[in-house]
Structure formats: structure tokens, C-alpha cells
Design a protein around this motif. Structure first.
Motif, PDB file in Angstrom:
ATOM      1  N   HIS A 132       2.704  20.489 -19.981  1.00 28.73           N
ATOM      2  CA  HIS A 132       2.325  19.822 -18.735  1.00 28.73           C
ATOM      3  C   HIS A 132       3.392  18.824 -18.295  1.00 28.73           C
ATOM      4  O   HIS A 132       4.086  18.236 -19.117  1.00 28.73           O
ATOM      5  N   THR A 133       3.461  18.632 -16.977  1.00 32.41           N
ATOM      6  CA  THR A 133       4.315  17.565 -16.438  1.00 32.41           C
ATOM      7  C   THR A 133       3.476  16.355 -16.044  1.00 32.41           C
ATOM      8  O   THR A 133       3.976  15.236 -15.988  1.00 32.41           O
ATOM      9  N   THR A 134       2.200  16.586 -15.746  1.00 31.48           N
ATOM     10  CA  THR A 134       1.263  15.490 -15.472  1.00 31.48           C
ATOM     11  C   THR A 134      -0.038  15.789 -16.205  1.00 31.48           C
ATOM     12  O   THR A 134      -0.340  16.944 -16.534  1.00 31.48           O
ATOM     13  N   MET A 135      -0.833  14.739 -16.455  1.00 28.93           N
ATOM     14  CA  MET A 135      -2.115  14.900 -17.153  1.00 28.93           C
ATOM     15  C   MET A 135      -3.143  13.991 -16.509  1.00 28.93           C
ATOM     16  O   MET A 135      -2.824  12.869 -16.087  1.00 28.93           O
ATOM     17  N   LYS A 142      -8.074  12.785 -24.759  1.00 31.93           N
ATOM     18  CA  LYS A 142      -8.156  13.706 -25.881  1.00 31.93           C
ATOM     19  C   LYS A 142      -6.964  13.544 -26.819  1.00 31.93           C
ATOM     20  O   LYS A 142      -7.094  13.656 -28.035  1.00 31.93           O
ATOM     21  N   LEU A 143      -5.798  13.262 -26.246  1.00 40.77           N
ATOM     22  CA  LEU A 143      -4.609  13.082 -27.075  1.00 40.77           C
ATOM     23  C   LEU A 143      -4.652  11.773 -27.851  1.00 40.77           C
ATOM     24  O   LEU A 143      -4.219  11.702 -28.999  1.00 40.77           O
ATOM     25  N   PHE A 144      -5.168  10.730 -27.216  1.00 40.10           N
ATOM     26  CA  PHE A 144      -5.171   9.416 -27.860  1.00 40.10           C
ATOM     27  C   PHE A 144      -6.363   9.206 -28.784  1.00 40.10           C
ATOM     28  O   PHE A 144      -6.369   8.270 -29.576  1.00 40.10           O
TER      29      PHE A 144
END
Length: 235
Positions: A132-135, A142-144
Motif C-alpha cells: 500500500h501507499t496509503t492506509m 491492525k498493524l500497531f
């Protein structure tokens, strides 16, 4: 996952532990070990020649504290991710690892299931960031807040296949020696009793720890490496 492998440098002065990390890292698809260092200086020298995607970093190194090495990596090699693997379980060390941006922190003795799930989670996170370039906020959350699903506890009853390097007859001998030992012993003590090399005995003891037949304690002296002492779990 990208076709390009995730390159890994192991920074660990315990040769047996380093071999175990290498063996199980390579069982995962998409990982490649490109270097192993046994001191902080050696690791820094290597980093000027090769740039891995990730370090598996011990804290108790012969020449420097792994947290100090983590800080050096953050100063000069910001693109490298770091997973700490250590016997250090004090709050201050954990806090400094978080401040230094470590991706994860695993306390020895390492459960192999935990080790492999942590690396798999890292690979998944890395893949998502590359795709991805943006989220949006949900994806970032979810990543953190990495899902931490505890692996099933390994016991003698549910281990049906012995891992590579663990022989059934030698395992029985180590078990028998530990069962009649009424006090905690280190790998050198048991090696003398069993008539085997330190590295062989240490490998079998760590396996017995991983299936909860043997317990381990780490003792910190005033100088030198922490000492690991083993005891039969029912003793």
C-alpha cells in the motif's frame, strides 16, 4: 509476500542458540540468513558491508549491551527492523527496547512456536506495508495492535515427532540424568555427568524446556554472561 526474501542477520554470542535461530528461521518461506555476528562490534562492521532487512538481536553480548547496539542501528541504519531475543526481563530493558523501536521482544528460553509465529507476523506486517501507499485508520490500527494468539503449550504428550538434531536414545539419557538430579545444574555440570559435550547437552536441555519437562532459571553474576541452570520440572 514479495518474491524477494527477507534477509536476516543474527547477533548472538551463544553458538548453539544462533544455530537454533538459523534452523527455524529457514523453515519459514521467504527468509534468508545472510550473516551471523557474535559481538556488537562485529555486527556494526558487517552492517557497513551488508544491509539485512532484520536483526535478531541478543542483549547480553561480550563487548556491549544489545540496547546500545539497537540505538546505533537506529542512528545509522534506520531501514533495519530489530527483534530482541534475550534473557533480560527487567522492565527498564523492555522499556528501552520499545523506545528504540524494536519490532518485538522475546524472552529466553524461547518457545519455538512463539519464535516462528513472531517472524511470520513480521513477514505479514512487512508485506502489508509494501502493498500500500496509503492506509486508513483501521488498517493502521491492525498493524500497531499486532494480534497475539498464544500458541498451544508443547508437552511431552503432544510432541510426536522429534526435531532435527534430537535423537531418541540421547534424549532418554538426558531425561534419566535430570530425573535423578535433585538440584539445579548448568549444562557443564550435566555434560560431565553424561559424558557428552556442552553444546549437545545444552541443545537437549533447551528442547526439554520447550516441552515443559525441565525448568530453567537465569542467574546474573557480577561479571560475565548470565548462567542458566536447569531442573527437572517435578523435582
Amino acid at each position: 509476500m514479495s518474491d524477494k526474501p527477507i534477509t536476516v542477520m543474527i547477533v548472538e554470542d551463544d553458538e548453539v542458540a544462533a544455530k537454533i535461530y538459523e534452523q527455524f528461521t529457514l523453515k519459514l518461506d521467504g527468509f534468508q540468513i545472510i550473516a551471523t555476528a557474535t559481538t556488537g562490534k562485529q555486527a556494526l562492521d558487517m552492517l557497513h558491508i551488508v544491509t539485512p532487512d532484520m536483526l535478531l538481536l541478543d542483549i547480553f553480548l561480550p563487548d556491549m549491551n544489545g540496547i546500545d547496539l539497537l540505538r546505533e542501528v537506529r542512528k545509522h541504519f534506520r531501514g533495519i527492523d530489530v527483534i530482541m531475543i534475550t534473557a533480560a526481563n527487567d522492565v527498564e530493558t523492555v522499556r528501552e527496547a520499545i523506545r528504540g523501536g524494536a519490532y518485538s521482544y522475546m524472552i529466553k528460553p524461547i518457545m519455538i512456536d512463539k519464535f516462528m509465529s513472531t517472524l511470520a507476523q513480521y513477514a505479514s506486517t512487512r508485506s502489508q506495508l509494501q502493498q500500500h501507499t496509503t492506509m486508513d485508520q483501521m488498517a493502521v490500527d491492525k498493524l500497531f495492535t499486532k494480534a497475539s494468539i498464544a500458541p498451544a503449550v508443547r508437552t511431552a504428550e503432544n510432541v510426536t515427532t522429534l526435531p532435527k538434531g534430537i535423537d531418541k536414545l540421547t534424549l532418554k539419557l538426558i531425561r534419566d540424568k535430570m530425573q535423578v538430579t535433585t538440584h539445579s545444574v548448568n549444562a557443564d555440570d550435566l555434560a560431565a555427568l553424561a559424558g557428552m559435550s556442552h553444546s549437545t547437552v545444552r541443545r537437549y536441555l533447551e528442547f526439554l524446556v520447550s516441552i515443559n519437562e525441565v525448568t530453567v532459571e537465569t542467574f546474573y553474576g557480577t561479571v560475565g554472561r548470565p548462567e542458566r541452570k536447569y531442573r527437572w520440572a517435578d523435582a
